[in-house]
Design an enzyme around this catalytic site. Structure first.
Site, PDB file in Angstrom:
ATOM      1  N   ASN A 101       0.927  -1.221   0.021  1.00  0.00           N
ATOM      2  CA  ASN A 101      -0.067  -0.064   0.026  1.00  0.00           C
ATOM      3  C   ASN A 101       0.918   1.373   0.072  1.00  0.00           C
ATOM      4  OD1 ASN A 101      -1.692   2.104   0.513  1.00  0.00           O
ATOM      5  ND2 ASN A 101      -2.702   1.237   2.471  1.00  0.00           N
ATOM      6  N   ARG A 141      -2.594  -1.891  -3.599  1.00  0.00           N
ATOM      7  CA  ARG A 141      -3.595  -1.039  -3.180  1.00  0.00           C
ATOM      8  C   ARG A 141      -3.612  -0.079  -4.365  1.00  0.00           C
ATOM      9  NH1 ARG A 141      -4.733   3.667   0.807  1.00  0.00           N
ATOM     10  NH2 ARG A 141      -6.947   4.058   0.576  1.00  0.00           N
ATOM     11  N   HIS A 144     -12.637   3.610  -0.047  1.00  0.00           N
ATOM     12  CA  HIS A 144     -12.555   2.596   1.236  1.00  0.00           C
ATOM     13  C   HIS A 144     -13.427   1.432   0.596  1.00  0.00           C
ATOM     14  CE1 HIS A 144     -12.625   6.111   4.164  1.00  0.00           C
ATOM     15  NE2 HIS A 144     -11.308   5.769   4.131  1.00  0.00           N
ATOM     16  N   HIS A 146     -17.593   2.977   7.832  1.00  0.00           N
ATOM     17  CA  HIS A 146     -16.278   2.909   8.006  1.00  0.00           C
ATOM     18  C   HIS A 146     -15.562   4.329   8.742  1.00  0.00           C
ATOM     19  CE1 HIS A 146     -11.999   1.922   6.466  1.00  0.00           C
ATOM     20  NE2 HIS A 146     -11.846   3.047   6.806  1.00  0.00           N
ATOM     21  N   LEU A 147     -15.243   4.189   9.788  1.00  0.00           N
ATOM     22  CA  LEU A 147     -15.019   5.277  10.580  1.00  0.00           C
ATOM     23  C   LEU A 147     -13.758   5.434  11.018  1.00  0.00           C
ATOM     24  CD1 LEU A 147     -18.518   5.761  12.657  1.00  0.00           C
ATOM     25  CD2 LEU A 147     -18.034   6.367  10.172  1.00  0.00           C
ATOM     26  N   ASN A 178      -9.662   7.846  10.314  1.00  0.00           N
ATOM     27  CA  ASN A 178      -9.400   9.375  10.209  1.00  0.00           C
ATOM     28  C   ASN A 178     -10.079   9.861   8.964  1.00  0.00           C
ATOM     29  OD1 ASN A 178      -7.972  11.466  11.069  1.00  0.00           O
ATOM     30  ND2 ASN A 178      -6.262  10.933   9.709  1.00  0.00           N
ATOM     31  N   GLY A 179     -10.050   8.916   7.716  1.00  0.00           N
ATOM     32  CA  GLY A 179     -11.122   9.147   6.888  1.00  0.00           C
ATOM     33  C   GLY A 179     -12.425   8.369   6.895  1.00  0.00           C
ATOM     34  N   ARG A 220     -10.883  16.564   7.465  1.00  0.00           N
ATOM     35  CA  ARG A 220     -11.782  16.837   6.171  1.00  0.00           C
ATOM     36  C   ARG A 220     -12.935  17.169   6.504  1.00  0.00           C
ATOM     37  NH1 ARG A 220     -10.664  11.208   2.989  1.00  0.00           N
ATOM     38  NH2 ARG A 220      -8.699  10.831   4.489  1.00  0.00           N
ATOM     39  N   PHE A 223      -9.929  10.756  18.120  1.00  0.00           N
ATOM     40  CA  PHE A 223     -10.951  10.917  18.948  1.00  0.00           C
ATOM     41  C   PHE A 223     -10.856  10.709  20.276  1.00  0.00           C
ATOM     42  CE2 PHE A 223     -15.078  10.969  16.119  1.00  0.00           C
ATOM     43  CZ  PHE A 223     -14.358  11.421  15.342  1.00  0.00           C
ATOM     44  N   ILE A 280     -12.344   4.412  14.678  1.00  0.00           N
ATOM     45  CA  ILE A 280     -13.470   4.933  15.519  1.00  0.00           C
ATOM     46  C   ILE A 280     -14.327   3.918  15.772  1.00  0.00           C
ATOM     47  CG2 ILE A 280     -14.799   6.743  15.738  1.00  0.00           C
ATOM     48  CD1 ILE A 280     -12.793   8.458  13.969  1.00  0.00           C
ATOM     49  N   GLU A 306      -8.220  -4.671   5.343  1.00  0.00           N
ATOM     50  CA  GLU A 306      -7.883  -4.415   3.793  1.00  0.00           C
ATOM     51  C   GLU A 306      -6.809  -5.150   3.043  1.00  0.00           C
ATOM     52  OE1 GLU A 306      -8.212  -0.277   5.143  1.00  0.00           O
ATOM     53  OE2 GLU A 306      -8.886   0.167   3.176  1.00  0.00           O
TER      54      GLU A 306
END
Ligand code: AMP
Length: 398
Positions: free
Chosen positions: A7, A90, A179, A207-208, A210-211, A240, A284, A332, A384
């Site tokens: 990746n 990826r 994602h 899908h929580l 950082n992005g 973001r 968080f 998260i 992933e």
């Protein structure tokens, strides 16, 4: 088969070697600060992490160091590169050309170059990773797995932006979603875990990380997702903004004397919960502890984040005309029981109930809704790399 999963980011690279038969991770790690100074993190399964500071002017030196570490006499996991049966890469953006993972060949590389304008920060780095691996491991089959591929099943009504249609036709401006590898993996795992038939299911994946993005999956196929042309759209994220009125770009640009790129930089890097908390943190854990200490900005940032997830889930339940299961995943989604509880508290009207004890379990697939809840709510850790490994093997075995 031993599969090397790569990746590649612009200045970093994550890797894993997975035995596809047992799905065991043999070794994993990352290269950081490529082009700056260079740092290799390597970890063989069962051993401690090794950290090596070493010059990595380009991705070539970085990948060479990874390959050397994998072959190290003491801590390596292969004796020679001949033991690597395949490489799974990826790739962030596959445009409309790739609706599933595909074997890397000249045609794919050309297509990726064409898509690079859609992901200028990511695709060029992914391409470098592919080229360097081809150079250092000639003849080893490689597969590209796209973040966008899973979302290619969205219907036109979901992916078209209501702007003049020629901009879609000429420039490919539409919702692509990201994602996808995670949404695909988690939706399948959710159905398997709950004993549901994926082909007769309506699942929402949150899908929580950082992005962050949410997707609606009907019978195993994505019908909508919250990210767009780029990963800036949709939910409030770490740094973001997610969706804002597009007029903000011109309005703020005039106020700050910035061009569109300057404003987008703010929307990408200085917004989200980070911006709302006055730069306190995008993490968080920091925000939750600050909020517990009475920091109102941190509290509001967390509320905005949760509210966006709530309204997106609500929209997707309507889009699918129902839902069988809701799955939480990523940093998260997998770890923050308070946010999960808060989000789900808006769905008691439709009979969703969370079991506090189950909601506290971490690190494994778990159903966090009560047995009499009308909809199953789960935490499903994403993986992933494993998804890329599985796809790589499936594509190569044909
Ligand atoms: P990801 O992008 O999936 O790696 O997620 C990273 C984010 O997950 C971090 O920035 C944190 O905000 C969040 N996170 C990780 N661990 C926890 C935790 N124990 N509690 C709350 N949030 C967490």
């Amino acid at each position: 088969m031993k599969v090397l999963v790569i990746n590649c980011g612009s200045s970093s690279l994550k890797y894993q070697v997975i035995d596809s038969d047992t799905e065991a991770v043999l070794a994993k790690g990352l290269c950081e600060r490529i082009g700056i100074d260079g740092r290799l993190v390597y970890q063989k399964a069962g051993l401690d992490k090794e950290i090596t500071e070493a010059a990595m002017p380009t991705h070539k030196e970085a990948i060479q160091m990874v390959l050397d570490a994998l072959q190290n006499e003491k801590t390596g996991v292969i004796k020679s590169l001949k033991e690597i049966d395949a490489v799974g890469h990826r790739v962030v953006h596959g445009g409309e050309k790739f609706a599933c993972s595909a074997k890397v060949d000249d045609e794919m590389i050309k297509a990726l170059e064409e898509c690079s304008g859609l992901a200028p920060l990511h695709n060029p780095a992914n391409l470098i990773g592919i080229r360097v691996c081809q150079e250092l491991m000639p003849g080893v089959p490689m597969v590209g797995c796209f973040d966008t591929a899973f979302h290619q099943t969205m219907p036109k009504k979901a992916y078209l932006y209501p702007i003049p249609i020629e901009y879609y036709e000429k420039y490919g401006i539409r919702k692509y979603g990201f994602h996808g590898t995670s949404h695909s993996f988690v939706s399948k795992e959710t159905a398997k875990f709950l004993g549901m038939d994926l082909n007769h299911s309506k699942i929402i994946v949150c899908h929580l990380g950082n992005g962050a993005s949410v997707s609606a999956v009907v019978n195993g196929k994505c019908v909508d997702t919250s990210m767009g042309l780029t990963p800036l759209a949709g939910l409030c994220m770490g740094t973001r903004s997610g969706d804002v009125d597009p007029s903000v770009v011109e309005f703020l640009g005039k106020k700050l004397n910035l061009d569109a790129s300057g404003v987008l930089q703010i929307l990408n890097k200085k917004s989200g919960v980070y911006g709302l908390s006055r730069g306190l943190s995008s993490d968080f854990r920091d925000l939750a502890s600050a909020a517990a200490d009475g920091n109102q900005d941190a509290k509001v940032a967390l509320e905005v984040f949760a509210y966006r997830v709530v309204t997106t889930i609500g929209a997707y339940i309507a889009a699918m005309n129902g839902v069988d299961a809701i799955a939480f995943t990523a940093g998260i989604g997998e770890n923050d029981k308070e946010i999960r509880k808060e989000i789900m508290s808006n769905f008691t009207y439709m009979g969703i109930q969370i079991d506090d004890e189950k909601n506290a379990v971490r690190g494994e697939n778990v159903k966090i809704s009560t047995d009499d809840s009308k909809v199953a709510v789960c935490v499903i850790p994403t993986n992933e790399e494993l998804a890329i490994c599985r796809d790589t093997v499936a594509i190569l075995k044909g």
